[in-house]
Design an enzyme around this catalytic site. Sequence first.
Site, mmCIF file in Angstrom:
data_model
loop_
_atom_site.group_PDB
_atom_site.id
_atom_site.type_symbol
_atom_site.label_atom_id
_atom_site.label_comp_id
_atom_site.label_asym_id
_atom_site.label_seq_id
_atom_site.Cartn_x
_atom_site.Cartn_y
_atom_site.Cartn_z
ATOM 1 N N ASP A 9 36.723 30.153 46.686
ATOM 2 C CA ASP A 9 35.327 28.878 47.195
ATOM 3 C C ASP A 9 36.045 28.383 47.951
ATOM 4 O O ASP A 9 35.405 26.596 48.843
ATOM 5 C CB ASP A 9 34.654 28.132 45.843
ATOM 6 C CG ASP A 9 33.684 29.193 45.396
ATOM 7 O OD1 ASP A 9 33.275 29.582 46.377
ATOM 8 O OD2 ASP A 9 33.964 29.287 44.132
ATOM 9 N N TYR A 67 26.136 27.735 42.662
ATOM 10 C CA TYR A 67 26.971 27.278 41.304
ATOM 11 C C TYR A 67 27.685 25.662 41.331
ATOM 12 O O TYR A 67 27.596 25.361 42.209
ATOM 13 C CB TYR A 67 28.516 27.971 40.997
ATOM 14 C CG TYR A 67 28.179 29.083 39.480
ATOM 15 C CD1 TYR A 67 27.710 28.545 38.689
ATOM 16 C CD2 TYR A 67 29.010 30.386 40.278
ATOM 17 C CE1 TYR A 67 27.568 29.468 37.399
ATOM 18 C CE2 TYR A 67 28.625 31.040 38.972
ATOM 19 C CZ TYR A 67 28.381 30.904 38.077
ATOM 20 O OH TYR A 67 28.383 31.471 36.976
ATOM 21 N N HIS A 106 31.771 38.724 36.082
ATOM 22 C CA HIS A 106 31.674 38.053 36.450
ATOM 23 C C HIS A 106 33.342 37.324 35.732
ATOM 24 O O HIS A 106 33.227 36.588 34.870
ATOM 25 C CB HIS A 106 32.287 37.403 37.683
ATOM 26 C CG HIS A 106 30.440 36.181 37.593
ATOM 27 N ND1 HIS A 106 29.347 36.493 36.580
ATOM 28 C CD2 HIS A 106 30.684 34.555 37.550
ATOM 29 C CE1 HIS A 106 28.853 35.176 36.357
ATOM 30 N NE2 HIS A 106 29.629 34.454 36.372
ATOM 31 N N HIS A 162 35.498 33.312 36.232
ATOM 32 C CA HIS A 162 35.876 32.179 37.514
ATOM 33 C C HIS A 162 37.255 31.748 37.222
ATOM 34 O O HIS A 162 37.585 32.503 35.790
ATOM 35 C CB HIS A 162 34.632 31.989 36.824
ATOM 36 C CG HIS A 162 33.491 31.678 37.141
ATOM 37 N ND1 HIS A 162 33.176 31.104 37.922
ATOM 38 C CD2 HIS A 162 32.703 31.162 35.832
ATOM 39 C CE1 HIS A 162 31.564 31.445 38.399
ATOM 40 N NE2 HIS A 162 31.715 31.608 36.921
ATOM 41 N N GLU A 171 64.745 31.205 42.835
ATOM 42 C CA GLU A 171 65.243 29.938 42.523
ATOM 43 C C GLU A 171 65.764 29.125 41.270
ATOM 44 O O GLU A 171 64.830 29.949 40.339
ATOM 45 C CB GLU A 171 64.863 28.799 43.463
ATOM 46 C CG GLU A 171 65.854 29.298 45.177
ATOM 47 C CD GLU A 171 64.246 28.159 45.973
ATOM 48 O OE1 GLU A 171 65.014 26.944 46.098
ATOM 49 O OE2 GLU A 171 62.905 28.587 45.629
HETATM 50 C C1 LIG Z 1 66.986 36.122 40.304
HETATM 51 O O1 LIG Z 1 66.964 37.196 40.641
HETATM 52 C C2 LIG Z 1 67.746 37.271 41.630
HETATM 53 C C3 LIG Z 1 67.515 39.522 41.920
HETATM 54 O O2 LIG Z 1 68.342 39.849 40.086
HETATM 55 C C4 LIG Z 1 69.383 37.325 41.408
HETATM 56 O O3 LIG Z 1 70.080 37.649 42.798
HETATM 57 C C5 LIG Z 1 69.420 35.985 41.210
HETATM 58 O O4 LIG Z 1 70.616 34.881 41.002
HETATM 59 C C6 LIG Z 1 68.290 35.367 40.092
HETATM 60 N N1 LIG Z 1 68.176 34.069 40.103
HETATM 61 C C7 LIG Z 1 68.284 32.898 39.339
HETATM 62 C C8 LIG Z 1 68.407 31.376 39.452
HETATM 63 O O5 LIG Z 1 69.136 34.279 37.931
HETATM 64 CU CU LIG Z 2 29.669 32.464 36.072
#
Ligand SMILES: *[C@@H]1O[C@H](CO)[C@@H](O)[C@H](O)[C@H]1NC(C)=O
Ligand SMILES: [Cu+2]
Length: 804
Positions: free
Chosen positions: A411, A492, A540, A542, A688
């Site tokens: 939407d 809607y 559906h 939402h 990360e």
């Molecule tokens: C996330 O997974 C990747 C691939 O397995 C690895 O290289 C990486 O260190 C991992 N990240 C953490 C923060 O553990």
């Molecule tokens: Cu609906």
Amino acid sequence: MSVSRFLSLVSCGLLLFAADGLAAPQPKAAWVRGARQRLAKSSKWNSKRQYTQANGSACIETEPADFQAPKDNIWSGLTNWEAASVTKWLFEQGELNLTVSDDAGDWDNSILLVELMVPNKTDVLPYIDGNATAPPRYAHVVLDLRTTEEPTYNDILVGPLPVKNGTTTWQPLEYPYTRKTGGSIRNLDADSTALETDWLLKIGASISDITFDLWGGTATGADNDTLDIWGIDPLWQYDGKITRWDTFWNYPTDDFDAETLLPLGLFFKSDVTGRDPSKWKLEGWLYNDIFYPTTDAFRTAYWDSNFTKLGANVEGDWARSDKIGPVLPMDAASPPQSVAPSGSRYSVDQKAKYVEWMNFSFYISFNRDTGLRLFDIRHKGQRILYELGLEEALAHYAGNDPVQSGTSYLDSYYGFGPYAFELVPGYDCPAYATYMNTSFYVSETTHTHINSVCFFEFDADYPMQRHSQSTYVANTKNIYFTVRSVSTVGNYDYMFSYEFYYDGSIRVEVRASGYIQAAYYAHNHDYGYHIHDSLSGSMHDHVLGYKADFDILGTDNTMELTTNIPVVQSYVWSDHPRNTMKLQRSFVESENNSKLLYTGNGRTQYRVVNTDKPNKYGEYRGYRILPADGTIHLTVENSSNLVDAANWAKYDLMVTKQKDTEPRSAHPYNGQDVYNPVINFDKFFDGESLMQEDLVVWFNLGMHHVPHTGDLPNTVFTTAHSGVQFMPLNYYDTDISHETVNMVRINYNDGNVSNVKTFGQQQAVCSVDLAKQDPDLYSYKGDVVIRKFPYDPNDPYYETDAIV
Ligand SMILES: *[C@@H]1O[C@H](CO)[C@@H](O)[C@H](O)[C@H]1NC(C)=O
Ligand SMILES: [Cu+2]
Ligand SMILES: *[C@@H]1O[C@H](CO)[C@@H](O)[C@H](O)[C@H]1NC(C)=O
Ligand SMILES: *[C@@H]1O[C@H](CO)[C@@H](O)[C@H](O)[C@H]1NC(C)=O
Ligand SMILES: *[C@@H]1O[C@H](CO)[C@@H](O)[C@H](O)[C@H]1NC(C)=O
Ligand SMILES: *[C@@H]1O[C@H](CO)[C@@H](O)[C@H](O)[C@H]1NC(C)=O
Ligand SMILES: *[C@@H]1O[C@H](CO)[C@@H](O)[C@H](O)[C@H]1NC(C)=O
Ligand SMILES: *[C@@H]1O[C@H](CO)[C@@H](O)[C@H](O)[C@H]1NC(C)=O
Ligand SMILES: *[C@@H]1O[C@H](CO)[C@@H](O)[C@H](O)[C@H]1NC(C)=O
Ligand SMILES: *[C@@H]1O[C@H](CO)[C@@H](O)[C@H](O)[C@H]1NC(C)=O
Ligand SMILES: *[C@@H]1O[C@H](CO)[C@@H](O)[C@H](O)[C@H]1NC(C)=O
Ligand SMILES: *[C@@H]1O[C@H](CO)[C@@H](O)[C@H](O)[C@H]1NC(C)=O
Ligand SMILES: *[C@@H]1O[C@H](CO)[C@@H](O)[C@H](O)[C@H]1NC(C)=O
């Protein structure tokens, strides 16, 4: 004075005026004039409003000292002047080759949108938390470039503002998107005029003998057409082709917006690849689950005596939302209503769009794509959330017919901003609510939706706390504060509420009403209930994706999970192992494991904490994310319609590290290229660490909607709703709701009350004139539009758009 006195005074006032209204209705004109004055007054004030309480006489509104936000609202949007000057400047950039929207056809370049580019959080924090100057302002502009064979939408950045020859430039906007194609995405809707006139209506005309015979109507482009043609969204985008399926709908026969209840069950498939309608191909017809490869094949079969003709869906009272049936017992008497005898107990800086209620504060922002957002939400001066708002709303249908099966509305393409209409006082929000205008800038116009956001306090129908004992009873009122807007996107109506409570909790709530998009009932009992003559309540999901950028005691945060697990446990004090349960604590350590589904039986607490700042008992202070009101994620796996366009819809909670390059989980044009969308949310997850990082929690609300007869004529807000709560968990050392004075302790003994403690709460001693409280609904305006190129603020006009 006693509490019972307070109650009886207020209820007396109510009864008195209600009875007045019943016995002798005021002549409309006088009533309207009084109420209109009141409304004009309340929409004008832009600071703390208070009432002086004259003893026994009417509550009097006064305007107290100016109230000002602590900082400029740098999220609030462009000023009219900024938007106008950016537009003018864009027309001076010859290389953009722009045509004014009103004059633009399918083969011209035009400006779709001019809005504020929300500044990077990294640049904002030194300003809102320190002494730094506000970051430079930029405009985000969307261009619709259609002069070539390969039309595109282009996101560009214009700035810095204010516009100055020499220093202002434009550049492709790419950093907020995972797709790295210079902010450019193909436009599959460039030829909407040709599609309508040179394709759909011509096909409609080519079978007008059949449509007239089946339904007594035609879709040819003539004034007396009674049929409409439209179909899937997004379009099919595979095998190197762009394919669409469309179907016929009866137009409603009056003002009611019932078209989506009137499907007629005949479908056709078109290959609409490329921009030349003469090269588009009709690829077949579907009726009663029989496929006909050509119009001739369909016509031959149709006029054969053994052809089975199915019924039509025709508008009637069943599709109209006006009152039906006899008056319910006592229903014509005035129902209870809420009053605010002391006026507003909150402060609104209308200019800065900044709000304070009790110890909460936040800034309001509003944009075309997703409407209302809140920034810098603080409690007791400490930020809880940097940003909270909707990202996208998906309505994913299914069916045995190609149109329902092919419908997965994203939407934000249509936009929540343009459809956030004026709220109806006394209905959408209480009559005493405070309203705010919202604006957005599209196609060289500024649209202002008057009173499209409301703020109000309300007394919940249950107390915050209570306890009775043989000598006392203690009880605290649950007064909460709501910020609300409603967007009617096509059929809607979505009602978005953000609620704040005395205990420091925040609730995010969405409700759905309006007309369902129904399916033609034929061979599809597996996809919905049979709800009217030839009508299926098409199933559906939402799914409404939100962003919650938490900052708990700073930006270094961690998501902690605490789960109740069943165990068999031995104890030194027991001669048998015991079957029982305990707590299991863990952290969401990285983006490798941060896509979360709520556990069965609600056993896991999801909590954003700051592990560097434990409380005095060593527990982490944090806010819990508590699914409170039926949340869901998408049922369909690997959707054929969506491919990679809505990967945010697959889980309940998703946690990522905050990045200036990942401000949004969705883009309004994701549906234009579902295999390579502008934002592919899955790409945010790159492994990360999430331990003591700035976290963003992306969460979903929604409903599995299987419409039934109770969705006719409109879906009801009572049951179509979803919400989460953010609650302080070990955040304060106590429940802070007992800071309010709106509590009581009644000490009693042997049937006699010895003391009623009211903690200094104010007595409401003025009387409320309910006639004045009744809003003037004749002053409802809709959409105020001002042309900004050429800029003419003195020539506003009214225009309320709807789609479908
Ligand atoms: C996330 O997974 C990747 C691939 O397995 C690895 O290289 C990486 O260190 C991992 N990240 C953490 C923060 O553990
Ligand atoms: Cu609906
Ligand atoms: C309000 O009115 C009541 C009854 O008329 C009277 O007893 C009381 O003293 C008045 N209070 C004030 C503050 O004037
Ligand atoms: C500019 O746009 C017009 C259509 O508005 C088009 O005919 C013309 O070819 C374009 N010029 C350039 C240089 O692209
Ligand atoms: C802001 O400036 C004031 C006055 O110069 C100073 O006392 C204060 O420490 C500064 N605050 C921050 C966060 O830099
Ligand atoms: C910028 O320059 C253009 C052409 O050089 C001129 O037409 C325009 O008026 C100038 N705009 C401003 C804001 O000075
Ligand atoms: C619409 O009007 C045309 C011309 O007057 C007429 O031939 C046709 O039958 C009408 N169509 C319908 C659906 O009434
Ligand atoms: C209708 O009759 C034709 C022959 O006249 C036959 O080819 C066709 O299969 C029949 N269709 C149906 C739906 O029975
Ligand atoms: C919270 O409320 C108290 C009591 O009114 C007030 O003294 C304090 O300044 C407020 N704190 C913030 C940060 O608003
Ligand atoms: C809202 O917009 C209307 C129409 O432009 C205007 O009259 C009114 O003053 C605005 N309200 C506020 C609070 O700015
Ligand atoms: C969806 O895709 C995932 C990953 O490719 C796969 O594991 C899963 O089985 C698929 N689900 C369905 C219903 O196709
Ligand atoms: C915001 O941050 C991104 C990533 O660091 C950067 O590329 C971009 O230029 C910044 N945007 C603005 C307007 O400063
Ligand atoms: C309670 O009130 C009743 C009626 O006024 C009185 O008769 C009785 O003595 C009172 N009891 C106490 C313990 O004060």
